[in-house]
Design a protein around this motif. Structure first.
Motif, PDB file in Angstrom:
ATOM      1  N   SER A   1       0.701   6.920   3.566  1.00 22.46           N
ATOM      2  CA  SER A   1      -0.215   8.052   3.763  1.00 22.46           C
ATOM      3  C   SER A   1       0.582   9.290   4.149  1.00 22.46           C
ATOM      4  N   SER A   2      -0.120  10.391   4.355  1.00 24.80           N
ATOM      5  CA  SER A   2       0.549  11.653   4.665  1.00 24.80           C
ATOM      6  C   SER A   2       1.305  11.605   5.990  1.00 24.80           C
TER       7      SER A   2
ATOM      8  N   ARG B   1       0.845  -1.196   0.000  1.00 25.82           N
ATOM      9  CA  ARG B   1       0.000   0.000   0.000  1.00 25.82           C
ATOM     10  C   ARG B   1       0.874   1.237   0.000  1.00 25.82           C
ATOM     11  N   LYS B   2       0.364   2.300  -0.575  1.00 24.85           N
ATOM     12  CA  LYS B   2       1.110   3.546  -0.602  1.00 24.85           C
ATOM     13  C   LYS B   2       1.129   4.159   0.794  1.00 24.85           C
TER      14      LYS B   2
ATOM     15  N   GLN C   1      -6.860  -0.208   3.477  1.00 28.78           N
ATOM     16  CA  GLN C   1      -6.868   0.137   2.053  1.00 28.78           C
ATOM     17  C   GLN C   1      -6.636  -1.104   1.192  1.00 28.78           C
TER      18      GLN C   1
ATOM     19  N   LYS D   1       1.154   3.122   6.614  1.00 35.75           N
ATOM     20  CA  LYS D   1       0.287   2.429   5.660  1.00 35.75           C
ATOM     21  C   LYS D   1      -1.028   2.052   6.345  1.00 35.75           C
ATOM     22  N   ASP D   2      -2.111   2.210   5.617  1.00 35.04           N
ATOM     23  CA  ASP D   2      -3.440   1.867   6.135  1.00 35.04           C
ATOM     24  C   ASP D   2      -3.799   0.463   5.662  1.00 35.04           C
TER      25      ASP D   2
END
Length: 603
Positions: free
Chosen positions: A328-329, A325-326, A337, A333-334
């Motif tokens: 996050s800000s 996963r990409k 998602q 990683k979530d």
């Protein structure tokens, strides 16, 4: 989803816009051809490659050429391909009309062969060696040899090879011992040749070998080498064929390009092998090396094709494989998602862009070198022909080496994109990696090409070739300096050109003192250094064409296509060109660590 093994738009962009093939077609020699006919020709080669080459690529690796019962067994597609290629004119492409050819420019012929090699790098070598052998006959052979052999080679009925290497003489051709004893109008040939690509295979009606050998009493070393036509089967007066005592000893089992046979041949074990002298005695190496420019361009072209196909295979995988996963800000990683495609990960994008700049930059280099070859043979002004001959000479070792060495790196990154799957035979990247490895060895190793570049080409005619090449680069820098988007990179390239001059001056100091071993000791790092700067020029030139197309609203290709070329150019200037600073530091360092005979350093 069908596999794409190259991008036709990129090839045509380079051919028509970047390298302006029309300039070549304007020459009288090539005036029967136009862009429209070339477009149709390349499209037909693409269709042919889709149907007759690419589908057999993996299969030829899994069922390799092999020696059995005195013969080499190859994939059935080899004989089919030779015949079809003859019918399509793929062997006759760059031969003159007088020799039964299509008189195509080398830049077009190499574009055509690039497509075929990207589809299946195991097959085009069979026609490539045949073309090389036929070229030697048309350039230096007498009327009888031309009438007997050339037409059957160009229509794919007979194959051809070039036989240089011997068991005791690898790259050292001065140590060749294959003998040629006068026997009336012919010579009796006796000796062995190894690593002969396409040397023999079941189903071939005849193979025409171009053999380097020594006539009895000839001078020692390279000055005593002659060239002979030695067919596997020699023609009778009625056209029938009889054995010419050329024995296939075995086929070398290789790590890659397994469908492309590589033979060990014995000539004259029963003292009944006849050879016909090509040209004058003791001029064989000179004749052979006149063909080497084309052969070395061909090796670079083949490596470019493999690197290109590998890039498209790994690009497709990256667009289909979801993993991770990409961020996050907040840098985390979530887990809730959905997984993202791996092409969205920065490091995967870096590897893909590296593959892209190597493959497309190498293709630009191949086409430019081919254009110089065409100009050196077709321009009406003698001084202009000489200019492009010198440019061709200095680019030849680079066009052979950069795609071979950096293409290998590119394919290795492709394997990495696939992760564990890249190491498995179910996926094609591992085959591309095995196939490309030979390119750095074919037609003179990287070390030999590097010594040629630094020891001969940089210094030839008091540096005239280097001066001409520098002038071409400066022209591009000046034009690009007027574009806001290109000026920063134009400035960077100008500084690297100045750095190259400093490096060359530093190395030349050794040559001026007669210390040639030290002068050439770091020839391979110099090759990498100089090649990277050269590729920076080619990418800046591609960026110029893309930017001008965007400025002019040129809709030949999409805006996204042109933007991708600009992005790739910027990637090369950020990630590749800066490496030359470290290489320059190596090259100008006075310490010598590789010269000497004290082998204790290896303990």
């Amino acid at each position: 989803m069908a596999q794409q093994y190259f991008d036709l738009d990129t090839l045509k962009f380079l051919l028509y816009q970047v390298h302006n093939v029309q300039e070549v077609l304007n020459q009288t020699k090539y005036s029967d051809h136009d862009v429209a006919s070339i477009d149709l020709f390349l499209n037909s080669v693409k269709d042919f490659s889709d149907k007759e080459l690419y589908p057999y690529f993996k299969e030829m690796d899994e069922n390799p050429a092999h020696f059995k019962d005195g013969e080499i067994i190859v994939h059935p597609q080899v004989n089919k391909y030779m015949k079809a290629a003859g019918e399509m004119g793929l062997l006759a492409g760059n031969f003159s009309y007088d020799d039964g050819g299509l008189q195509l420019p080398a830049i077009v012929n190499n574009a055509s062969t690039f497509i075929q090699e990207a589809a299946n790098n195991h097959l085009p070598g069979y026609i490539g060696l045949t073309v090389g052998a036929a070229e030697l006959i048309t350039h230096f052979g007498n009327k009888m040899l031309n009438e007997t052999y050339v037409s059957k080679m160009l229509d794919g009925t007979w194959g051809g090879t070039m036989c240089l290497t011997e068991p005791q003489a690898g790259s050292s051709l001065s140590d060749i011992i294959t003998s040629a004893t006068p026997d009336g109008d012919t010579y009796k040939i006796h000796g062995q040749k190894i690593f002969i690509s396409g040397g023999d295979y079941k189903g071939a009606e005849n193979i025409v070998h171009l053999v380097l050998a020594r006539i009895k009493g000839a001078p020692a070393g390279t000055k005593g080498i002659s060239l002979f036509v030695v067919p596997k089967n020699r023609p009778n007066a009625d056209g029938s064929l009889i054995s010419n005592n050329v024995q296939t000893v075995t086929d070398f089992e290789k790590m890659g390009q397994k469908g492309y046979c590589t033979t060990h041949l014995f000539f004259g074990d029963k003292e009944n092998c006849q050879g016909w002298l090509v040209g004058e005695p003791n001029q064989g190496l000179k004749y052979m090396f006149l063909m080497m420019n084309g052969a070395r361009i061909a090796v670079g072209r083949g490596a470019t094709a493999i690197a290109t196909a590998a890039y498209h295979a790994s690009l497709q995988y990256a667009n289909e494989r979801a993993q991770g996963r990409k961020l996050s800000s907040n840098g985390k990683k979530d887990a809730e998602q959905e997984q993202t495609l791996i092409i969205n990960h920065p490091d995967v994008r870096r590897m893909l862009l590296l593959q892209k700049v190597i493959a497309e930059g190498s293709l630009s280099l191949v086409l430019l070198t081919s254009k110089y070859h065409d100009f050196s043979n077709s321009l009406s002004d003698e001084n202009e022909r000489e200019k492009y001959r010198l440019l061709l000479e200095i680019l030849t070792p680079i066009v052979k080496t950069y795609p071979s060495e950096m293409g290998k790196l590119g394919v290795d990154n492709g394997v990495q994109v696939l992760g564990g799957y890249g190491f498995c035979s179910d996926y094609i990247l591992q085959q591309y990696l095995r196939d490309i490895r030979i390119s750095a060895i074919y037609e003179g190793t990287t070390g030999i090409q590097s010594q040629d570049l630094l020891g001969r080409k940089i210094t030839m005619d008091n540096g005239k070739a280097l001066q001409l090449l520098s002038e071409e680069i400066v022209k591009t820098i000046k034009v690009c300096s007027s574009y806001e988007s290109l000026a920063p990179n134009a400035q960077k390239l100008g500084l690297k050109l100045e750095l190259a001059q400093q490096v060359i001056q530093s190395l030349m100091a050794y040559a001026m003192k007669g210390d040639y071993e030290r002068f050439l000791a770091d020839a391979s790092p110099f090759m990498e250094f100089f090649s990277t700067i050269l590729l920076g020029w080619l990418w800046l030139d591609m960026g110029k064409e893309a930017q001008e197309a965007l400025n002019d609203g040129n809709q030949e290709y999409s805006s996204a296509f042109y933007e991708s070329k600009l992005h790739s150019m910027r990637f090369f200037f950020k990630y590749e060109l800066p490496k030359t600073s470290g290489l320059a530091e190596i090259l100008m360092d006075k310490e010598s660590l590789t010269i000497g005979s004290d082998n204790k350093v290896f303990q």
